[in-house]
Design a protein around this motif. Sequence first.
Motif, PDB file in Angstrom:
ATOM      1  N   GLU A   1      47.004 -27.929  66.034  1.00 44.11           N
ATOM      2  CA  GLU A   1      46.862 -26.637  64.985  1.00 44.11           C
ATOM      3  C   GLU A   1      47.820 -25.574  65.693  1.00 44.11           C
ATOM      4  OE1 GLU A   1      43.147 -25.136  63.436  1.00 44.11           O
ATOM      5  OE2 GLU A   1      43.257 -23.736  64.998  1.00 44.11           O
ATOM      6  N   VAL A   2      48.622 -24.888  65.155  1.00 43.78           N
ATOM      7  CA  VAL A   2      49.523 -23.957  65.482  1.00 43.78           C
ATOM      8  C   VAL A   2      49.244 -22.735  64.488  1.00 43.78           C
ATOM      9  CG1 VAL A   2      52.008 -23.206  65.847  1.00 43.78           C
ATOM     10  CG2 VAL A   2      51.312 -25.473  66.443  1.00 43.78           C
ATOM     11  N   CYS A   3      49.002 -21.694  65.408  1.00 42.30           N
ATOM     12  CA  CYS A   3      48.828 -20.263  64.567  1.00 42.30           C
ATOM     13  C   CYS A   3      49.875 -19.391  65.103  1.00 42.30           C
ATOM     14  CB  CYS A   3      47.499 -19.974  64.800  1.00 42.30           C
ATOM     15  SG  CYS A   3      46.123 -20.946  64.660  1.00 42.30           S
ATOM     16  N   ASP A   4      50.114 -18.634  63.988  1.00 36.25           N
ATOM     17  CA  ASP A   4      51.393 -17.408  64.327  1.00 36.25           C
ATOM     18  C   ASP A   4      51.043 -16.190  63.544  1.00 36.25           C
ATOM     19  OD1 ASP A   4      52.320 -17.531  61.690  1.00 36.25           O
ATOM     20  OD2 ASP A   4      53.500 -19.360  62.209  1.00 36.25           O
ATOM     21  N   ALA A   5      51.697 -15.256  63.827  1.00 43.38           N
ATOM     22  CA  ALA A   5      51.251 -13.949  63.251  1.00 43.38           C
ATOM     23  C   ALA A   5      51.901 -13.647  61.907  1.00 43.38           C
ATOM     24  CB  ALA A   5      51.745 -12.747  64.378  1.00 43.38           C
ATOM     25  N   SER A   6      52.495 -14.433  61.499  1.00 37.13           N
ATOM     26  CA  SER A   6      53.381 -14.346  60.094  1.00 37.13           C
ATOM     27  C   SER A   6      52.460 -13.967  58.993  1.00 37.13           C
ATOM     28  CB  SER A   6      54.095 -15.611  59.637  1.00 37.13           C
ATOM     29  OG  SER A   6      54.603 -15.313  58.174  1.00 37.13           O
ATOM     30  N   PRO A   7      52.468 -12.935  58.068  1.00 40.79           N
ATOM     31  CA  PRO A   7      51.583 -12.602  56.978  1.00 40.79           C
ATOM     32  C   PRO A   7      51.945 -13.466  55.831  1.00 40.79           C
ATOM     33  CG  PRO A   7      53.737 -11.074  56.967  1.00 40.79           C
ATOM     34  CD  PRO A   7      53.553 -12.124  58.180  1.00 40.79           C
ATOM     35  N   VAL A   8      52.873 -14.633  56.116  1.00 38.53           N
ATOM     36  CA  VAL A   8      53.242 -15.316  54.731  1.00 38.53           C
ATOM     37  C   VAL A   8      52.572 -16.923  54.905  1.00 38.53           C
ATOM     38  CG1 VAL A   8      55.272 -16.512  53.547  1.00 38.53           C
ATOM     39  CG2 VAL A   8      55.474 -13.974  54.353  1.00 38.53           C
ATOM     40  N   LEU A   9      51.976 -17.268  54.066  1.00 37.46           N
ATOM     41  CA  LEU A   9      51.460 -18.610  54.353  1.00 37.46           C
ATOM     42  C   LEU A   9      52.251 -19.534  54.370  1.00 37.46           C
ATOM     43  CD1 LEU A   9      48.368 -18.339  52.089  1.00 37.46           C
ATOM     44  CD2 LEU A   9      48.385 -18.165  54.467  1.00 37.46           C
ATOM     45  N   PRO A  10      52.317 -20.866  55.118  1.00 34.15           N
ATOM     46  CA  PRO A  10      53.052 -22.154  55.026  1.00 34.15           C
ATOM     47  C   PRO A  10      53.163 -22.503  53.853  1.00 34.15           C
ATOM     48  CG  PRO A  10      51.655 -22.065  56.926  1.00 34.15           C
ATOM     49  CD  PRO A  10      51.197 -20.844  55.902  1.00 34.15           C
ATOM     50  N   GLN A  11      54.354 -22.829  53.245  1.00 36.40           N
ATOM     51  CA  GLN A  11      54.713 -23.346  52.034  1.00 36.40           C
ATOM     52  C   GLN A  11      55.281 -24.728  52.177  1.00 36.40           C
ATOM     53  OE1 GLN A  11      53.577 -22.179  48.845  1.00 36.40           O
ATOM     54  NE2 GLN A  11      52.816 -20.574  50.411  1.00 36.40           N
ATOM     55  N   PRO A  12      54.558 -26.083  51.724  1.00 37.31           N
ATOM     56  CA  PRO A  12      55.164 -27.230  51.871  1.00 37.31           C
ATOM     57  C   PRO A  12      56.307 -27.510  51.218  1.00 37.31           C
ATOM     58  CG  PRO A  12      52.871 -27.465  51.380  1.00 37.31           C
ATOM     59  CD  PRO A  12      53.104 -25.871  51.402  1.00 37.31           C
ATOM     60  N   ALA A  13      57.448 -27.993  51.667  1.00 32.50           N
ATOM     61  CA  ALA A  13      58.292 -28.594  50.419  1.00 32.50           C
ATOM     62  C   ALA A  13      59.186 -29.807  51.230  1.00 32.50           C
ATOM     63  CB  ALA A  13      59.374 -27.387  50.592  1.00 32.50           C
ATOM     64  N   LEU A  14      59.774 -30.562  50.333  1.00 33.08           N
ATOM     65  CA  LEU A  14      60.492 -31.563  50.727  1.00 33.08           C
ATOM     66  C   LEU A  14      61.957 -31.048  50.945  1.00 33.08           C
ATOM     67  CD1 LEU A  14      59.508 -34.195  48.090  1.00 33.08           C
ATOM     68  CD2 LEU A  14      58.865 -34.245  50.565  1.00 33.08           C
ATOM     69  N   PRO A  15      62.686 -31.762  51.927  1.00 39.35           N
ATOM     70  CA  PRO A  15      63.837 -31.039  52.346  1.00 39.35           C
ATOM     71  C   PRO A  15      65.059 -31.730  51.442  1.00 39.35           C
ATOM     72  CG  PRO A  15      63.481 -33.237  53.867  1.00 39.35           C
ATOM     73  CD  PRO A  15      62.141 -32.672  52.713  1.00 39.35           C
ATOM     74  N   ASP A  16      66.247 -30.910  51.022  1.00 37.21           N
ATOM     75  CA  ASP A  16      67.294 -31.462  50.310  1.00 37.21           C
ATOM     76  C   ASP A  16      67.833 -32.314  51.181  1.00 37.21           C
ATOM     77  OD1 ASP A  16      67.103 -29.163  48.683  1.00 37.21           O
ATOM     78  OD2 ASP A  16      68.315 -27.933  49.753  1.00 37.21           O
ATOM     79  N   VAL A  17      68.496 -33.462  50.076  1.00 37.32           N
ATOM     80  CA  VAL A  17      68.992 -34.439  50.705  1.00 37.32           C
ATOM     81  C   VAL A  17      69.926 -34.270  51.823  1.00 37.32           C
ATOM     82  CG1 VAL A  17      70.518 -36.606  50.149  1.00 37.32           C
ATOM     83  CG2 VAL A  17      68.981 -35.605  48.529  1.00 37.32           C
ATOM     84  N   ASP A  18      70.743 -33.140  51.799  1.00 36.96           N
ATOM     85  CA  ASP A  18      71.759 -32.786  52.700  1.00 36.96           C
ATOM     86  C   ASP A  18      71.313 -32.058  54.137  1.00 36.96           C
ATOM     87  OD1 ASP A  18      73.533 -34.385  51.319  1.00 36.96           O
ATOM     88  OD2 ASP A  18      74.184 -32.505  50.136  1.00 36.96           O
ATOM     89  N   SER A  19      69.962 -31.854  53.893  1.00 38.77           N
ATOM     90  CA  SER A  19      69.254 -30.940  55.120  1.00 38.77           C
ATOM     91  C   SER A  19      69.292 -31.906  56.405  1.00 38.77           C
ATOM     92  CB  SER A  19      67.794 -30.594  54.533  1.00 38.77           C
ATOM     93  OG  SER A  19      67.897 -29.554  53.579  1.00 38.77           O
TER      94      SER A  19
END
Length: 127
Positions: free
Chosen positions: A77-95
């Motif tokens: 578990e990792v916690c940070d101070a960001s006010p934005v919740l993590p958003q899961p996403a799939l990477p682009d093919v070229d990422s």
Amino acid sequence: MEAHQLALSLPSTPAAASEARHQAVVAIAGWDTELDAEVVHTAALLVSELVTNAVQYAGTGSASLTVCLDEAVLRVEVCDASPVLPQPALPDVDSEGGRGLTSSPLSLTGTAPSRRRTASAAGPRSI
């Protein structure tokens, strides 16, 4: 089985992921359990990915890492101070990045709603 836990406060620097990964692997090895090598490797990957994400997306401030082993579940578990919740996403093919968590052979679960980046790995181990 005895429960084990590692808790660290991490700076928001590029070296944080490497240091956190090293500390987690050393702690798991010191817990005197017979975890399958694949589980330990996956835990190291999870630590790297989650801490990297916290440093990259949360900006300044510190993050915290908790690694727990209780019965058959190893949780990272990792916690940070960001006010934005993590958003899961799939990477682009070229990422070049973004594939670490999707390539894990073990089950990954997130928590929501939360600012925590959490993954649990339940896998084979010989005890």
